[in-house]
Scaffold this motif. Structure first.
Motif, PDB file in Angstrom:
ATOM      1  N   LYS A   1       0.820  -1.208   0.000  1.00  0.00           N
ATOM      2  CA  LYS A   1       0.000   0.000   0.000  1.00  0.00           C
ATOM      3  C   LYS A   1       0.856   1.260   0.000  1.00  0.00           C
ATOM      4  O   LYS A   1       1.926   1.296   0.590  1.00  0.00           O
ATOM      5  N   ASP A 108      -2.707   4.935  -2.754  1.00  0.00           N
ATOM      6  CA  ASP A 108      -3.905   4.129  -2.547  1.00  0.00           C
ATOM      7  C   ASP A 108      -4.894   4.825  -1.632  1.00  0.00           C
ATOM      8  O   ASP A 108      -6.094   4.734  -1.820  1.00  0.00           O
ATOM      9  N   LYS A 109      -4.366   5.465  -0.573  1.00  0.00           N
ATOM     10  CA  LYS A 109      -5.275   6.058   0.408  1.00  0.00           C
ATOM     11  C   LYS A 109      -4.636   7.250   1.113  1.00  0.00           C
ATOM     12  O   LYS A 109      -3.446   7.226   1.415  1.00  0.00           O
ATOM     13  N   TYR A 186      -6.860  15.705  -2.953  1.00  0.00           N
ATOM     14  CA  TYR A 186      -7.073  14.254  -2.980  1.00  0.00           C
ATOM     15  C   TYR A 186      -8.550  13.889  -2.870  1.00  0.00           C
ATOM     16  O   TYR A 186      -8.951  12.834  -3.378  1.00  0.00           O
ATOM     17  N   LYS A 189     -10.022  13.223  -6.054  1.00  0.00           N
ATOM     18  CA  LYS A 189      -9.668  11.912  -6.622  1.00  0.00           C
ATOM     19  C   LYS A 189     -10.419  10.794  -5.911  1.00  0.00           C
ATOM     20  O   LYS A 189     -10.341   9.632  -6.321  1.00  0.00           O
ATOM     21  N   ASN A 191     -10.044   9.402  -2.785  1.00  0.00           N
ATOM     22  CA  ASN A 191      -9.403   8.374  -1.945  1.00  0.00           C
ATOM     23  C   ASN A 191      -8.998   8.871  -0.545  1.00  0.00           C
ATOM     24  O   ASN A 191      -8.023   8.420   0.022  1.00  0.00           O
TER      25      ASN A 191
END
Ligand code: ADP
Ligand code: ADP
Ligand code: ADP
Length: 213
Positions: A1, A108-109, A186, A189, A191
Protein backbone atom coordinates in the motif's frame (compact mmCIF):
# COMPACT_ATOMS: atom_id res chain seq x y z
CA UNK A 1 0.00 0.00 0.00
CA UNK A 2 1.03 3.60 -0.63
CA UNK A 3 -0.42 5.86 2.02
CA UNK A 4 -0.42 9.53 2.96
CA UNK A 5 -1.10 10.76 6.50
CA UNK A 6 -2.35 14.35 6.65
CA UNK A 7 -3.20 16.26 9.81
CA UNK A 8 -2.13 19.27 11.86
CA UNK A 9 0.81 19.07 14.29
CA UNK A 10 -0.16 16.89 17.25
CA UNK A 11 -3.03 15.11 15.47
CA UNK A 12 -1.40 11.70 16.11
CA UNK A 13 0.28 10.85 12.79
CA UNK A 14 3.55 9.82 14.42
CA UNK A 15 1.74 7.81 17.09
CA UNK A 16 -0.27 5.77 14.56
CA UNK A 17 2.53 5.32 11.99
CA UNK A 18 4.45 2.47 13.69
CA UNK A 19 1.24 0.44 14.03
CA UNK A 20 0.39 0.84 10.34
CA UNK A 21 3.99 0.25 9.33
CA UNK A 22 4.24 -3.04 11.23
CA UNK A 23 0.87 -4.35 10.08
CA UNK A 24 1.53 -3.77 6.38
CA UNK A 25 5.38 -3.88 6.35
CA UNK A 26 5.65 -0.46 4.81
CA UNK A 27 8.48 2.01 5.01
CA UNK A 28 7.74 5.09 7.10
CA UNK A 29 8.86 8.35 5.48
CA UNK A 30 8.43 11.33 7.79
CA UNK A 31 9.86 14.48 6.23
CA UNK A 32 9.92 16.25 9.63
CA UNK A 33 12.07 13.44 11.12
CA UNK A 34 14.37 13.47 8.07
CA UNK A 35 14.78 17.25 8.24
CA UNK A 36 15.49 17.16 12.00
CA UNK A 37 18.16 14.49 11.40
CA UNK A 38 19.70 16.74 8.72
CA UNK A 39 19.66 19.72 11.11
CA UNK A 40 21.32 17.64 13.87
CA UNK A 41 23.99 16.40 11.45
CA UNK A 42 24.52 19.95 10.11
CA UNK A 43 24.31 18.80 6.49
CA UNK A 44 23.87 21.50 3.81
CA UNK A 45 20.16 20.61 3.68
CA UNK A 46 19.89 20.88 7.48
CA UNK A 47 21.66 24.23 7.57
CA UNK A 48 19.16 25.55 5.00
CA UNK A 49 16.11 24.19 6.82
CA UNK A 50 16.93 24.97 10.47
CA UNK A 51 15.68 28.56 10.83
CA UNK A 52 12.50 27.99 8.85
CA UNK A 53 11.62 24.98 10.99
CA UNK A 54 12.27 26.86 14.23
CA UNK A 55 9.81 29.55 13.09
CA UNK A 56 7.17 26.92 12.34
CA UNK A 57 7.05 27.71 8.63
CA UNK A 58 7.29 25.24 5.76
CA UNK A 59 10.65 24.69 4.09
CA UNK A 60 10.79 25.04 0.31
CA UNK A 61 9.02 22.46 -1.83
CA UNK A 62 12.26 21.65 -3.70
CA UNK A 63 14.04 20.60 -0.49
CA UNK A 64 11.41 18.08 0.61
CA UNK A 65 10.51 16.86 -2.89
CA UNK A 66 14.19 15.96 -3.36
CA UNK A 67 14.25 13.96 -0.12
CA UNK A 68 11.07 12.04 -0.98
CA UNK A 69 12.10 11.39 -4.58
CA UNK A 70 15.27 9.70 -3.31
CA UNK A 71 13.48 7.75 -0.58
CA UNK A 72 10.65 6.24 -2.63
CA UNK A 73 13.15 4.85 -5.16
CA UNK A 74 14.83 2.71 -2.48
CA UNK A 75 14.34 -1.06 -2.83
CA UNK A 76 12.97 -1.19 0.75
CA UNK A 77 10.12 1.14 -0.22
CA UNK A 78 8.96 -0.74 -3.32
CA UNK A 79 6.24 -2.71 -1.49
CA UNK A 80 4.71 0.47 -0.21
CA UNK A 81 5.22 3.40 2.12
CA UNK A 82 3.61 5.75 4.59
CA UNK A 83 4.19 9.41 3.85
CA UNK A 84 3.94 11.25 7.18
CA UNK A 85 4.02 15.04 6.87
CA UNK A 86 4.32 15.04 3.06
CA UNK A 87 2.84 16.44 0.79
CA UNK A 88 2.18 19.67 2.73
CA UNK A 89 1.39 21.89 -0.30
CA UNK A 90 -0.55 21.30 -3.52
CA UNK A 91 2.70 21.80 -5.46
CA UNK A 92 4.27 18.92 -3.47
CA UNK A 93 1.22 16.74 -4.17
CA UNK A 94 1.50 17.40 -7.90
CA UNK A 95 5.22 16.58 -7.87
CA UNK A 96 4.50 13.37 -5.97
CA UNK A 97 1.88 12.26 -8.51
CA UNK A 98 4.42 12.93 -11.25
CA UNK A 99 7.11 10.83 -9.49
CA UNK A 100 4.67 7.96 -8.91
CA UNK A 101 3.38 8.20 -12.47
CA UNK A 102 6.92 7.53 -13.71
CA UNK A 103 6.99 4.35 -11.56
CA UNK A 104 3.56 3.30 -12.80
CA UNK A 105 2.19 3.47 -9.26
CA UNK A 106 -0.16 5.76 -7.35
CA UNK A 107 -1.39 6.67 -3.86
CA UNK A 108 -3.90 4.13 -2.55
CA UNK A 109 -5.27 6.06 0.41
CA UNK A 110 -5.03 9.41 2.17
CA UNK A 111 -5.80 9.31 5.90
CA UNK A 112 -7.07 12.67 7.11
CA UNK A 113 -6.42 13.14 10.85
CA UNK A 114 -9.28 15.59 11.38
CA UNK A 115 -9.18 17.36 14.74
CA UNK A 116 -10.10 20.66 16.33
CA UNK A 117 -7.22 23.14 16.79
CA UNK A 118 -8.19 23.70 20.44
CA UNK A 119 -6.96 20.24 21.50
CA UNK A 120 -3.54 20.54 19.92
CA UNK A 121 -1.73 22.91 22.28
CA UNK A 122 -1.96 20.47 25.18
CA UNK A 123 -0.84 17.59 22.98
CA UNK A 124 2.13 19.49 21.54
CA UNK A 125 3.44 21.09 24.73
CA UNK A 126 3.30 17.71 26.56
CA UNK A 127 5.06 15.75 23.81
CA UNK A 128 8.36 13.97 24.56
CA UNK A 129 10.27 12.05 21.91
CA UNK A 130 12.92 9.35 21.70
CA UNK A 131 14.58 10.46 18.44
CA UNK A 132 16.49 7.24 17.56
CA UNK A 133 13.28 5.15 17.51
CA UNK A 134 10.66 7.83 16.88
CA UNK A 135 8.73 6.67 19.96
CA UNK A 136 6.50 9.43 21.26
CA UNK A 137 5.30 10.01 24.82
CA UNK A 138 3.06 12.55 26.49
CA UNK A 139 3.41 13.84 30.05
CA UNK A 140 -0.32 13.35 30.66
CA UNK A 141 -1.72 11.01 27.99
CA UNK A 142 1.15 8.53 27.53
CA UNK A 143 3.79 9.07 30.24
CA UNK A 144 7.03 7.05 30.12
CA UNK A 145 7.60 4.64 33.04
CA UNK A 146 10.44 6.86 34.26
CA UNK A 147 10.01 10.58 33.52
CA UNK A 148 12.40 11.74 30.78
CA UNK A 149 13.55 8.23 29.80
CA UNK A 150 12.56 5.90 26.95
CA UNK A 151 10.72 2.77 28.18
CA UNK A 152 12.62 0.39 25.88
CA UNK A 153 16.21 1.66 25.91
CA UNK A 154 16.31 3.87 29.02
CA UNK A 155 17.82 6.60 26.86
CA UNK A 156 16.86 10.26 27.43
CA UNK A 157 13.76 11.75 25.83
CA UNK A 158 13.78 15.22 24.28
CA UNK A 159 11.26 17.96 23.60
CA UNK A 160 11.25 19.48 20.12
CA UNK A 161 12.39 23.09 19.95
CA UNK A 162 9.29 24.00 17.90
CA UNK A 163 6.85 22.31 20.32
CA UNK A 164 5.92 25.56 22.09
CA UNK A 165 2.50 27.23 22.19
CA UNK A 166 3.93 30.18 20.25
CA UNK A 167 5.52 28.23 17.36
CA UNK A 168 2.45 26.00 17.24
CA UNK A 169 0.42 29.07 16.16
CA UNK A 170 2.60 29.51 13.05
CA UNK A 171 2.52 25.80 12.31
CA UNK A 172 -1.29 25.75 12.49
CA UNK A 173 -1.48 28.81 10.27
CA UNK A 174 0.74 27.07 7.70
CA UNK A 175 -1.43 23.97 8.00
CA UNK A 176 -4.70 25.75 7.30
CA UNK A 177 -3.34 27.96 4.56
CA UNK A 178 -1.03 25.56 2.70
CA UNK A 179 -1.89 21.98 3.69
CA UNK A 180 -5.70 21.96 3.96
CA UNK A 181 -5.91 22.49 0.15
CA UNK A 182 -4.00 19.21 -0.26
CA UNK A 183 -6.95 17.40 1.36
CA UNK A 184 -9.28 18.94 -1.25
CA UNK A 185 -6.82 17.94 -3.99
CA UNK A 186 -7.07 14.25 -2.98
CA UNK A 187 -10.80 14.44 -2.14
CA UNK A 188 -11.42 15.19 -5.81
CA UNK A 189 -9.67 11.91 -6.62
CA UNK A 190 -11.95 10.17 -4.11
CA UNK A 191 -9.40 8.37 -1.94
CA UNK A 192 -9.53 10.28 1.36
CA UNK A 193 -10.59 8.51 4.58
CA UNK A 194 -11.69 10.75 7.46
CA UNK A 195 -10.46 9.88 10.95
CA UNK A 196 -11.72 11.25 14.27
CA UNK A 197 -8.26 12.14 15.54
CA UNK A 198 -9.52 13.61 18.83
CA UNK A 199 -10.46 10.10 20.06
CA UNK A 200 -8.11 7.98 22.24
CA UNK A 201 -5.22 6.33 20.35
CA UNK A 202 -6.74 2.85 20.29
CA UNK A 203 -9.99 4.12 18.78
CA UNK A 204 -8.04 6.02 16.12
CA UNK A 205 -6.09 2.83 15.37
CA UNK A 206 -9.39 0.96 14.89
CA UNK A 207 -10.55 3.66 12.44
CA UNK A 208 -7.27 3.39 10.54
CA UNK A 209 -7.66 -0.38 10.26
CA UNK A 210 -11.21 0.03 8.99
CA UNK A 211 -10.10 2.60 6.42
CA UNK A 212 -7.35 0.30 5.11
CA UNK A 213 -9.33 -2.97 5.15
P1 ADP B 1 1.90 14.28 15.01
O1 ADP B 1 2.90 13.25 14.53
O2 ADP B 1 0.66 14.29 14.19
O3 ADP B 1 2.49 15.65 15.15
P2 ADP B 1 2.03 12.79 17.52
O4 ADP B 1 1.64 11.42 17.11
O5 ADP B 1 3.47 13.03 17.79
O6 ADP B 1 1.42 13.86 16.48
O7 ADP B 1 1.16 13.16 18.82
C1 ADP B 1 1.37 14.40 19.51
C2 ADP B 1 1.30 14.16 21.03
O8 ADP B 1 -0.02 13.78 21.40
C3 ADP B 1 2.21 13.04 21.52
O9 ADP B 1 2.74 13.41 22.77
C4 ADP B 1 1.29 11.81 21.63
O10 ADP B 1 1.70 10.92 22.66
C5 ADP B 1 -0.06 12.44 21.94
N1 ADP B 1 -1.16 11.74 21.26
C6 ADP B 1 -1.14 11.13 20.06
N2 ADP B 1 -2.34 10.60 19.76
C7 ADP B 1 -3.15 10.91 20.80
C8 ADP B 1 -4.54 10.66 21.10
N3 ADP B 1 -5.32 9.99 20.23
N4 ADP B 1 -5.03 11.14 22.25
C9 ADP B 1 -4.25 11.81 23.12
N5 ADP B 1 -2.94 12.10 22.90
C10 ADP B 1 -2.40 11.65 21.75
P1 ADP C 1 4.45 17.64 13.04
O1 ADP C 1 4.86 16.22 13.32
O2 ADP C 1 4.38 18.44 14.28
O3 ADP C 1 3.24 17.71 12.17
P2 ADP C 1 6.74 17.68 11.28
O4 ADP C 1 7.69 16.95 12.13
O5 ADP C 1 6.06 16.93 10.19
O6 ADP C 1 5.64 18.35 12.22
O7 ADP C 1 7.44 18.93 10.62
C1 ADP C 1 8.28 19.80 11.36
C2 ADP C 1 8.73 20.94 10.47
O8 ADP C 1 9.50 20.42 9.36
C3 ADP C 1 7.61 21.74 9.82
O9 ADP C 1 7.13 22.78 10.66
C4 ADP C 1 8.30 22.29 8.57
O10 ADP C 1 9.15 23.38 8.88
C5 ADP C 1 9.21 21.13 8.16
N1 ADP C 1 8.55 20.21 7.21
C6 ADP C 1 8.27 18.90 7.42
N2 ADP C 1 7.68 18.34 6.34
C7 ADP C 1 7.58 19.33 5.41
C8 ADP C 1 7.03 19.41 4.09
N3 ADP C 1 6.48 18.34 3.49
N4 ADP C 1 7.10 20.61 3.45
C9 ADP C 1 7.65 21.68 4.04
N5 ADP C 1 8.16 21.69 5.27
C10 ADP C 1 8.13 20.53 5.97
P1 ADP D 1 -4.77 0.10 28.63
O1 ADP D 1 -4.54 0.47 30.06
O2 ADP D 1 -6.21 -0.18 28.28
O3 ADP D 1 -3.81 -0.92 28.08
P2 ADP D 1 -3.12 2.15 27.58
O4 ADP D 1 -2.19 1.92 28.74
O5 ADP D 1 -2.63 1.87 26.20
O6 ADP D 1 -4.50 1.41 27.80
O7 ADP D 1 -3.61 3.67 27.63
C1 ADP D 1 -4.10 4.26 28.82
C2 ADP D 1 -4.67 5.63 28.44
O8 ADP D 1 -3.67 6.41 27.81
C3 ADP D 1 -5.82 5.52 27.45
O9 ADP D 1 -6.79 6.50 27.76
C4 ADP D 1 -5.20 5.79 26.12
O10 ADP D 1 -6.13 6.43 25.27
C5 ADP D 1 -4.05 6.75 26.49
N1 ADP D 1 -2.90 6.54 25.60
C6 ADP D 1 -2.26 5.40 25.30
N2 ADP D 1 -1.25 5.59 24.44
C7 ADP D 1 -1.24 6.92 24.18
C8 ADP D 1 -0.43 7.76 23.35
N3 ADP D 1 0.58 7.32 22.59
N4 ADP D 1 -0.72 9.07 23.34
C9 ADP D 1 -1.72 9.54 24.08
N5 ADP D 1 -2.51 8.81 24.87
C10 ADP D 1 -2.29 7.51 24.94
Amino acid sequence: KRLILIGPPGSGKGTQSPLIKDEYCLCHLATGDMLRAAVAAKTPLGIKAKETMEKGELVSDDLVVGIIDEAIKKPSCQKGFILDGFPRTVAQAEKLDEMLGKQGTKIDKVLNFAIDDAILEERITGRWIHPPSGRTYHTKFAPPKTPGLDDVTGEPLIQRKDDTAEVLKSRLEAFHRQTAPVIDYYSKKGNVAQLHAEKPPKEVTAEVQKALA
